[in-house]
Design an enzyme around this catalytic site. Structure first.
Site, PDB file in Angstrom:
ATOM      1  N   SER A 288      19.898 -57.045  23.291  1.00 23.68           N
ATOM      2  CA  SER A 288      20.079 -57.984  22.184  1.00 23.68           C
ATOM      3  C   SER A 288      18.727 -58.458  21.649  1.00 23.68           C
ATOM      4  CB  SER A 288      20.895 -59.200  22.634  1.00 23.68           C
ATOM      5  OG  SER A 288      22.159 -58.783  23.101  1.00 23.68           O
TER       6      SER A 288
ATOM      7  N   ASN B  80      29.250 -48.445  21.145  1.00 22.23           N
ATOM      8  CA  ASN B  80      29.620 -48.980  22.456  1.00 22.23           C
ATOM      9  C   ASN B  80      31.128 -49.101  22.667  1.00 22.23           C
ATOM     10  OD1 ASN B  80      28.824 -50.978  20.394  1.00 22.23           O
ATOM     11  ND2 ASN B  80      29.699 -52.453  21.809  1.00 22.23           N
TER      12      ASN B  80
ATOM     13  N   GLN C 203      23.550 -47.542  24.374  1.00 17.86           N
ATOM     14  CA  GLN C 203      24.584 -46.730  25.024  1.00 17.86           C
ATOM     15  C   GLN C 203      24.176 -45.259  25.149  1.00 17.86           C
ATOM     16  OE1 GLN C 203      27.561 -47.700  26.330  1.00 17.86           O
ATOM     17  NE2 GLN C 203      27.423 -49.850  25.720  1.00 17.86           N
TER      18      GLN C 203
ATOM     19  N   SER D 207      18.645 -51.067  27.132  1.00 18.50           N
ATOM     20  CA  SER D 207      18.970 -52.130  28.074  1.00 18.50           C
ATOM     21  C   SER D 207      19.254 -51.531  29.442  1.00 18.50           C
ATOM     22  CB  SER D 207      20.202 -52.887  27.570  1.00 18.50           C
ATOM     23  OG  SER D 207      20.577 -53.859  28.511  1.00 18.50           O
TER      24      SER D 207
ATOM     25  N   HIS E 153      20.825 -52.538  32.157  1.00 18.28           N
ATOM     26  CA  HIS E 153      22.105 -52.648  32.875  1.00 18.28           C
ATOM     27  C   HIS E 153      23.174 -51.689  32.369  1.00 18.28           C
ATOM     28  CE1 HIS E 153      24.793 -55.223  30.223  1.00 18.28           C
ATOM     29  NE2 HIS E 153      23.635 -55.450  29.625  1.00 18.28           N
TER      30      HIS E 153
ATOM     31  N   THR F 155       6.419 -64.973  31.271  1.00 18.42           N
ATOM     32  CA  THR F 155       6.032 -64.222  32.466  1.00 18.42           C
ATOM     33  C   THR F 155       6.983 -63.047  32.651  1.00 18.42           C
ATOM     34  OG1 THR F 155       5.174 -66.227  33.433  1.00 18.42           O
ATOM     35  CG2 THR F 155       5.619 -64.405  34.958  1.00 18.42           C
TER      36      THR F 155
ATOM     37  N   CYS G 113      38.566 -59.629  21.672  1.00 15.17           N
ATOM     38  CA  CYS G 113      39.601 -60.401  22.368  1.00 15.17           C
ATOM     39  C   CYS G 113      39.044 -61.120  23.580  1.00 15.17           C
ATOM     40  CB  CYS G 113      40.715 -59.484  22.860  1.00 15.17           C
ATOM     41  SG  CYS G 113      41.511 -58.622  21.529  1.00 15.17           S
TER      42      CYS G 113
HETATM   43  C1  LIG Z   1      25.248 -53.911  25.691  1.00 12.89           C
HETATM   44  C2  LIG Z   1      24.756 -53.585  24.316  1.00 12.89           C
HETATM   45  C3  LIG Z   1      23.787 -54.391  23.676  1.00 12.89           C
HETATM   46  C4  LIG Z   1      23.275 -55.665  24.289  1.00 12.89           C
HETATM   47  O1  LIG Z   1      22.438 -55.444  25.382  1.00 12.89           O
HETATM   48  P1  LIG Z   1      22.128 -56.663  26.392  1.00 12.89           P
HETATM   49  O2  LIG Z   1      21.088 -56.121  27.300  1.00 12.89           O
HETATM   50  O3  LIG Z   1      23.411 -56.964  27.079  1.00 12.89           O
HETATM   51  O4  LIG Z   1      21.625 -57.783  25.548  1.00 12.89           O
HETATM   52  C5  LIG Z   1      23.350 -54.023  22.437  1.00 12.89           C
HETATM   53  N1  LIG Z   1      23.806 -52.906  21.834  1.00 12.89           N
HETATM   54  C6  LIG Z   1      24.726 -52.102  22.406  1.00 12.89           C
HETATM   55  C7  LIG Z   1      25.179 -50.895  21.700  1.00 12.89           C
HETATM   56  C8  LIG Z   1      25.239 -52.430  23.659  1.00 12.89           C
HETATM   57  O5  LIG Z   1      26.157 -51.650  24.216  1.00 12.89           O
END
Ligand SMILES: *Cc1c(COP(=O)(O)O)cnc(C)c1O
Length: 395
Positions: A71, A151, A179, A199, A201, A237, A324
């Site tokens: 984000s 996503n 993604q 990202s 995660h 940091t 939702c």
């Molecule tokens: C998950 C996602 C984000 C946001 O990433 P975060 O690390 O959770 O802020 C942005 N764009 C897409 C396409 C995502 O799937």
């Protein structure tokens, strides 16, 4: 059985990433800005991670900026591009109707500031074309921002061709590749990308850490002010354990990319074939141009939320892929963007797999969805009207 099938929301951390992080939460806790040895050890880890990530993406370490996630990277990329454009009187931005909210809400904000936004149609198949981008570019276009992989429905956009059009027209090009990275081949050079968000995660790394790749020569605008970290472009940091974990997860994902894809594709295809057997259902998005893990279906006559709760009872953790979950009753903007009407869009289900999924689990998911859809339709007044001909089937 318990099956986590919501990998587009977030992924389990890889063992390698966890192991790589532990020393930086334990013994090596110095601040990388400190001049003493404890700080310099952390600094070394930071720069090694930067090199490793640059190598996977095909850029140079100086083009990598660490952020708090996808984000933040999206926000900074878009704000930077429009500030650069503004100086030349450019106030037009091109994007698509089915971007992540990190992009769409930033664009909403800029619209209020007087920017003009063109959101391209993504068609029924959930894919935008380079020709559409070319036709939409104007003299005053400051930025094109288009996601690599959607996503919610998993469709892949022709990023390389779009990037080539932007290069030719000398318009900055950003892609939200959150993604895509770690799931399909992505290379900033080959793909003609100026700015890219990722990202950790979403590819088995830790939460709260990401990257903004910015091609050399593009001036970044800060969205967080403070210290001189990240060459003065992102204060705060550095999240050393997170960054080290992200680099480890990305390297692992890149090393295993083709093996993972090969393992996942037949399972995903079996899932699609199995769910298609449910009458009055439809796969959302192009069947071919999609990432290996994500599948999204609409089932007529039911509500996505009830479907999710009953699947949860069966141990299948999926998502409706819609807003939702945030308490809003609006159907997914992505499904509306590909032309699903409200009633149909409400009955959606996103199943996003990881490489670990077994054939047995795929069969369990298919059986569970079939049972739950049949059960819910049995109680649904809408379904009764459809069966009695009082309403027209759409799917
Ligand atoms: C998950 C996602 C984000 C946001 O990433 P975060 O690390 O959770 O802020 C942005 N764009 C897409 C396409 C995502 O799937």
């Amino acid at each position: 059985m318990e099956i986590y099938a919501d990998n587009a929301a977030t992924t389990a951390m890889s063992r390698n990433a966890i192991q790589a992080m532990i020393p930086y939460m334990d013994k090596v806790y110095g601040n990388p800005s400190s001049l003493h040895s404890a700080g310099q050890k952390a600094k070394e880890a930071l720069e090694t991670a930067r090199e490793e990530i640059a190598e996977v993406l095909g850029g140079s370490p100086r083009e990598i900026y660490f952020t708090s996630g996808g984000s933040e990277a999206d926000n900074q990329a878009i704000i930077s591009a429009v500030r650069l454009g503004e100086k030349k009187g450019k106030k037009h931005i091109i994007s698509t109707a089915f971007e992540h909210h990190a992009v769409l809400h930033t664009l909403d904000k800029l619209k209020k500031e007087g920017f003009e936004i063109t959101l391209l149609d993504v068609h029924e198949n959930g894919v935008v074309t380079a020709k559409q981008v070319e036709d939409a570019i104007r003299e005053d276009t400051a930025l094109v921002t288009i996601m690599y992989v959607n996503n919610e429905i998993g469709t892949i956009q022709p990023i390389r061709e779009i990037g080539a059009v932007c290069r030719e027209k000398k318009v900055l090009f950003h892609t939200d590749a959150v993604q895509a990275v770690g799931h399909i081949p992505v290379n900033v050079e080959d793909d003609n990308i100026d700015m890219l968000s990722l990202s950790a995660h979403k590819f088995h790394g830790p939460k709260g850490v990401g990257v903004l790749y910015v091609k050399k020569g593009i001036f970044l605008t800060n969205i967080i002010e403070g210290g001189a970290q990240e060459r003065g472009k992102r204060a705060g940091t550095e999240n050393i354990p997170g960054i080290v974990g992200m680099a480890a997860a990305l390297k692992e994902a890149a090393d295993k990319l083709s093996a993972n894809t090969e393992a996942l594709l037949p399972k995903r295809n079996r899932l699609i074939a199995g769910l298609k057997e449910i009458p009055h259902s439809a796969l959302n998005g192009d069947e071919e141009k999609r990432c290996p893990g994500t599948v999204n279906f609409c089932f007529e006559g039911i509500e996505g939320e009830s479907l999710l709760l009953l699947l949860d009872d069966k141990g299948v953790y999926a998502s409706s892929g819609s807003a939702c979950t945030s308490g809003s009753l609006d159907p997914s903007h992505v499904l509306l963007a590909i032309g699903r009407i409200h009633d149909v869009a409400h009955g959606s289900l996103r199943i996003s797999l990881d490489e670990q999924v077994t054939d047995e689990e795929i069969e369990y998911i298919i059986t569970s969805v079939k049972e739950v859809v049949e059960y819910l339709r049995g109680m649904s007044p809408v379904w009764r009207d459809l069966i009695n001909g009082k309403r027209q089937f759409i799917l």
